[in-house]
Motif scaffolding. Structure first.
Motif, PDB file in Angstrom:
ATOM      1  N   THR A  61       0.832  -1.203   0.000  1.00  0.00           N
ATOM      2  CA  THR A  61       0.000   0.000   0.000  1.00  0.00           C
ATOM      3  C   THR A  61       0.870   1.257   0.000  1.00  0.00           C
ATOM      4  O   THR A  61       0.584   2.215  -0.720  1.00  0.00           O
ATOM      5  CB  THR A  61      -0.939   0.008   1.224  1.00  0.00           C
ATOM      6  N   THR A  64       2.496   1.621  -3.441  1.00  0.00           N
ATOM      7  CA  THR A  64       1.490   2.065  -4.404  1.00  0.00           C
ATOM      8  C   THR A  64       1.219   3.559  -4.225  1.00  0.00           C
ATOM      9  O   THR A  64       1.139   4.310  -5.199  1.00  0.00           O
ATOM     10  CB  THR A  64       0.185   1.259  -4.242  1.00  0.00           C
ATOM     11  N   THR A  67       4.043   5.553  -5.701  1.00  0.00           N
ATOM     12  CA  THR A  67       3.985   5.521  -7.166  1.00  0.00           C
ATOM     13  C   THR A  67       2.946   6.517  -7.671  1.00  0.00           C
ATOM     14  O   THR A  67       3.190   7.246  -8.636  1.00  0.00           O
ATOM     15  CB  THR A  67       3.676   4.100  -7.675  1.00  0.00           C
ATOM     16  N   GLU A  68       1.803   6.568  -7.013  1.00  0.00           N
ATOM     17  CA  GLU A  68       0.761   7.530  -7.393  1.00  0.00           C
ATOM     18  C   GLU A  68       1.259   8.966  -7.210  1.00  0.00           C
ATOM     19  O   GLU A  68       1.035   9.828  -8.068  1.00  0.00           O
ATOM     20  CB  GLU A  68      -0.499   7.310  -6.544  1.00  0.00           C
TER      21      GLU A  68
END
Length: 94
Positions: A61, A64, A67-68
């Motif tokens: 999480t 991620t 990365t966003e």
């Protein structure tokens, strides 16, 4: 002579990365479209995000989320704020 790229973040020709920062298509995209200057700014900002939000990089999480944030950062979109951080251009002469 160093190679240049049209940097997605700064919208100008700047010195490119020496090698892709990640394997695969994402790494190649960054290599082709992100400058050393933008990458260094991202690395500094990413470090602040990890520290401020106490992210565990073993957690999918958290990875991620970063990365966003990276995608937004390089597109010039608004990223999550780091509490207490004032970008150098907004500090003025102190």
């Amino acid at each position: 002579m160093s190679r240049t790229v049209f940097c997605r973040k700064f919208q100008q020709e700047l010195e490119g990365l020496d090698r892709p920062p990640y394997p695969g298509a994402r790494g190649q995209d960054l290599f082709d479209n992100i400058s050393k200057k933008a990458w260094q700014e991202w690395m500094n900002y990413q470090t602040m995000l990890i520290n401020e939000r106490q992210l565990n990089m073993m957690d999918l999480t958290a990875r991620t989320y970063l990365t966003e944030q990276m995608d937004k950062f390089f597109k010039g979109e608004e990223t999550d704020a780091v509490e207490g951080y004032v970008p150098p251009e907004e500090r003025g002469s102190e």
